[in-house]
Design a protein around this motif. Structure first.
Motif, PDB file in Angstrom:
ATOM      1  N   UNK A  64      32.907  21.609 -17.701  1.00 13.21           N
ATOM      2  CA  UNK A  64      32.852  22.350 -18.951  1.00 13.21           C
ATOM      3  C   UNK A  64      32.476  23.790 -18.644  1.00 13.21           C
ATOM      4  N   UNK A  65      33.009  24.708 -19.443  1.00 13.82           N
ATOM      5  CA  UNK A  65      32.756  26.131 -19.274  1.00 13.82           C
ATOM      6  C   UNK A  65      32.083  26.629 -20.548  1.00 13.82           C
ATOM      7  N   UNK A  66      30.913  27.236 -20.400  1.00 14.92           N
ATOM      8  CA  UNK A  66      30.121  27.651 -21.560  1.00 14.92           C
ATOM      9  C   UNK A  66      29.721  29.122 -21.428  1.00 14.92           C
ATOM     10  N   UNK A  67      29.213  29.672 -22.528  1.00 18.34           N
ATOM     11  CA  UNK A  67      28.746  31.054 -22.520  1.00 18.34           C
ATOM     12  C   UNK A  67      27.238  31.128 -22.646  1.00 18.34           C
ATOM     13  N   UNK A  68      26.611  32.016 -21.881  1.00 18.22           N
ATOM     14  CA  UNK A  68      25.170  32.243 -21.962  1.00 18.22           C
ATOM     15  C   UNK A  68      24.908  33.727 -22.189  1.00 18.22           C
ATOM     16  N   UNK A  69      24.222  34.031 -23.292  1.00 15.62           N
ATOM     17  CA  UNK A  69      23.762  35.407 -23.493  1.00 15.62           C
ATOM     18  C   UNK A  69      22.539  35.609 -22.608  1.00 15.62           C
ATOM     19  N   UNK A  70      22.640  36.573 -21.712  1.00 12.37           N
ATOM     20  CA  UNK A  70      21.595  36.785 -20.706  1.00 12.37           C
ATOM     21  C   UNK A  70      20.963  38.159 -20.891  1.00 12.37           C
ATOM     22  N   UNK A  71      19.659  38.162 -21.098  1.00 11.29           N
ATOM     23  CA  UNK A  71      18.903  39.415 -21.168  1.00 11.29           C
ATOM     24  C   UNK A  71      17.981  39.590 -19.962  1.00 11.29           C
ATOM     25  N   UNK A  72      17.633  38.494 -19.292  1.00 11.11           N
ATOM     26  CA  UNK A  72      16.803  38.533 -18.085  1.00 11.11           C
ATOM     27  C   UNK A  72      17.669  38.066 -16.916  1.00 11.11           C
ATOM     28  N   UNK A  73      18.331  39.006 -16.265  1.00 14.41           N
ATOM     29  CA  UNK A  73      19.322  38.665 -15.251  1.00 14.41           C
ATOM     30  C   UNK A  73      18.732  37.962 -14.030  1.00 14.41           C
ATOM     31  N   UNK A  74      17.614  38.424 -13.449  1.00 13.42           N
ATOM     32  CA  UNK A  74      17.072  37.709 -12.285  1.00 13.42           C
ATOM     33  C   UNK A  74      16.750  36.246 -12.571  1.00 13.42           C
ATOM     34  N   UNK A  75      16.196  35.967 -13.738  1.00 15.19           N
ATOM     35  CA  UNK A  75      15.896  34.586 -14.099  1.00 15.19           C
ATOM     36  C   UNK A  75      17.184  33.785 -14.274  1.00 15.19           C
ATOM     37  N   UNK A  76      18.189  34.411 -14.862  1.00 14.66           N
ATOM     38  CA  UNK A  76      19.468  33.724 -15.057  1.00 14.66           C
ATOM     39  C   UNK A  76      20.108  33.369 -13.715  1.00 14.66           C
ATOM     40  N   UNK A  77      20.071  34.293 -12.769  1.00 16.49           N
ATOM     41  CA  UNK A  77      20.655  34.020 -11.455  1.00 16.49           C
ATOM     42  C   UNK A  77      19.894  32.897 -10.749  1.00 16.49           C
ATOM     43  N   UNK A  78      18.580  32.894 -10.873  1.00 18.47           N
ATOM     44  CA  UNK A  78      17.792  31.794 -10.318  1.00 18.47           C
ATOM     45  C   UNK A  78      18.192  30.469 -10.966  1.00 18.47           C
ATOM     46  N   UNK A  79      18.490  30.519 -12.271  1.00 15.88           N
ATOM     47  CA  UNK A  79      18.921  29.321 -12.968  1.00 15.88           C
ATOM     48  C   UNK A  79      20.269  28.818 -12.495  1.00 15.88           C
ATOM     49  N   UNK A  80      21.176  29.715 -12.180  1.00 13.87           N
ATOM     50  CA  UNK A  80      22.479  29.321 -11.644  1.00 13.87           C
ATOM     51  C   UNK A  80      22.282  28.506 -10.365  1.00 13.87           C
ATOM     52  N   UNK A  81      21.399  28.996  -9.522  1.00 11.47           N
ATOM     53  CA  UNK A  81      21.128  28.327  -8.260  1.00 11.47           C
ATOM     54  C   UNK A  81      20.406  26.992  -8.492  1.00 11.47           C
ATOM     55  N   UNK A  82      19.376  27.017  -9.331  1.00  7.72           N
ATOM     56  CA  UNK A  82      18.555  25.825  -9.537  1.00  7.72           C
ATOM     57  C   UNK A  82      19.318  24.707 -10.237  1.00  7.72           C
ATOM     58  N   UNK A  83      20.187  25.072 -11.188  1.00  5.42           N
ATOM     59  CA  UNK A  83      20.913  24.061 -11.957  1.00  5.42           C
ATOM     60  C   UNK A  83      22.243  23.661 -11.325  1.00  5.42           C
ATOM     61  N   UNK A  84      22.603  24.353 -10.273  1.00  5.00           N
ATOM     62  CA  UNK A  84      23.854  24.006  -9.589  1.00  5.00           C
ATOM     63  C   UNK A  84      25.089  24.351 -10.390  1.00  5.00           C
ATOM     64  N   UNK A  85      25.016  25.391 -11.204  1.00 10.70           N
ATOM     65  CA  UNK A  85      26.204  25.822 -11.943  1.00 10.70           C
ATOM     66  C   UNK A  85      27.263  26.262 -10.933  1.00 10.70           C
ATOM     67  N   UNK A  86      28.447  25.667 -11.049  1.00 11.83           N
ATOM     68  CA  UNK A  86      29.454  25.782  -9.991  1.00 11.83           C
ATOM     69  C   UNK A  86      30.062  27.186  -9.880  1.00 11.83           C
ATOM     70  N   UNK A  87      30.350  27.790 -11.019  1.00 13.46           N
ATOM     71  CA  UNK A  87      30.979  29.106 -11.001  1.00 13.46           C
ATOM     72  C   UNK A  87      30.607  29.879 -12.242  1.00 13.46           C
ATOM     73  N   UNK A  88      30.518  31.204 -12.108  1.00  9.86           N
ATOM     74  CA  UNK A  88      30.077  32.045 -13.228  1.00  9.86           C
ATOM     75  C   UNK A  88      30.933  33.306 -13.301  1.00  9.86           C
ATOM     76  N   UNK A  89      31.385  33.599 -14.507  1.00  9.75           N
ATOM     77  CA  UNK A  89      32.011  34.893 -14.794  1.00  9.75           C
ATOM     78  C   UNK A  89      30.915  35.844 -15.252  1.00  9.75           C
ATOM     79  N   UNK A  90      30.979  37.082 -14.798  1.00  9.00           N
ATOM     80  CA  UNK A  90      29.966  38.080 -15.157  1.00  9.00           C
ATOM     81  C   UNK A  90      30.645  39.182 -15.946  1.00  9.00           C
ATOM     82  N   UNK A  91      30.117  39.463 -17.137  1.00 10.21           N
ATOM     83  CA  UNK A  91      30.655  40.547 -17.941  1.00 10.21           C
ATOM     84  C   UNK A  91      29.562  41.561 -18.248  1.00 10.21           C
ATOM     85  N   UNK A  92      29.913  42.580 -19.012  1.00 13.41           N
ATOM     86  CA  UNK A  92      28.957  43.659 -19.273  1.00 13.41           C
ATOM     87  C   UNK A  92      27.722  43.127 -19.998  1.00 13.41           C
ATOM     88  N   UNK A  93      26.544  43.649 -19.647  1.00 10.15           N
ATOM     89  CA  UNK A  93      26.282  44.819 -18.794  1.00 10.15           C
ATOM     90  C   UNK A  93      25.830  44.461 -17.378  1.00 10.15           C
TER      91      UNK A  93
END
Length: 283
Positions: free
Chosen positions: A38-67
């Motif tokens: 499944x592909x979902x959207x996450x509004x991210x305001x704290x980028x370092x925490x979000x990136x740590x979450x990608x690693x910790x949760x094993x999210x397979x792939x991520x598209x990055x948009x502005x900002x």
């Protein structure tokens, strides 16, 4: 395919992100290929925490948009040469906990143009000097095109051209470049100024290929003028789909169903498509 407890998760991160067409496009592609996930959207305001979450949760792939396209770079484990030269990441792959960044924006523009023309050896005028212009210019020049940048803010175009070893010029000198391909990477043509065009129709030539990365309306004022003159035109949805297709193939190892992905985007856009209200190419 039914979701399982271990089905892969993909996502787009940005702020805002509710407008993104990537979930509709990628979920349709996964279904068409019979792939779990499944592909979902996450509004991210704290980028370092979000990136740590990608690693910790094993999210397979991520598209990055502005900002976040630039700010995410130092937070990743590896950045490939394409992203480094463009100066931005729009794609993260999680390979056993190693987060790798690349950029498919320029490739998306190149593939979109290649549906109608070869670019090697062609004279290309790119309108704009922002992040999109940089990605498109890198991809096309790397494919052998002769690229020049044109922007209303001349020092900005000159600075980017010097960084990328490209030619540049003022907008009022565009005709002298004798472009065979014209690519608009500016937001001119989107609401609240959807009736505007980045250049006058008199600049266009029937032999030109004209591409606009604004994708709503599908036919911008620039593209409409080009079509009436007899130019070959490429809409912004093509770039969106091809950059997404490159992501999909990187994450899954499966050929992307490009036609299906384009249809998904058109359907997602249809409730908001108008002739006078536009949207920039934010994926």
């Amino acid at each position: 395919m039914p979701m399982q407890a271990n089905s892969p998760v993909y996502a787009v991160i940005g702020d805002p992100v509710a407008h993104s067409l990537s979930p509709a496009m990628h979920n349709r592609a996964l279904a068409a290929c019979g792939l779990p996930g499944v592909y979902v959207g996450f509004r991210v305001t704290d980028l370092p925490v979000a990136v740590a979450g990608i690693r910790a949760l094993g999210i397979r792939g991520v598209s990055v948009t502005i900002p976040h396209k630039v700010a995410v770079m130092p937070l990743l484990d590896e950045i490939d040469d394409t992203a480094r030269r463009i100066g931005a990441v729009n794609t993260i792959s999680n390979e056993s906990g190693v987060l790798k960044g690349t950029n498919t924006d320029g490739l998306g523009a190149l593939k979109a143009l290649e549906t109608v023309t070869a670019v090697d050896g062609r004279r290309v005028a790119i309108l704009g000097a922002g992040g999109a212009a940089r990605a498109v210019a890198w991809a096309l020049s790397n494919a052998g095109a002769k690229v020049a940048l044109f922007n209303r803010t001349v020092p900005r175009a000159a600075a980017l051209a010097r960084q990328m070893n490209l030619e540049w010029g003022r907008m009022d000198n565009l005709a002298r470049w004798r472009a065979e391909i014209l690519v608009n990477t500016t937001p001119v043509g989107m609401a609240p100024d959807a009736g505007a065009a980045p250049v006058a129709a008199a600049i266009l030539d029937p032999a030109m290929v004209v591409m606009d990365i604004v994708y709503n309306p599908l036919e911008t004022t620039l593209l409409a003028a080009a079509r009436r003159l007899g130019c070959t035109t490429v809409d912004g949805v093509q770039m969106l789909v091809f950059q997404g297709a490159a992501q999909f193939e990187r994450w899954t190892g499966v050929a992307a169903p490009v036609t299906v992905m384009r249809q998904a985007v058109i359907e997602a856009l249809s409730p908001t498509l108008t002739h006078r209200h536009g949207q920039a190419a934010v994926f």
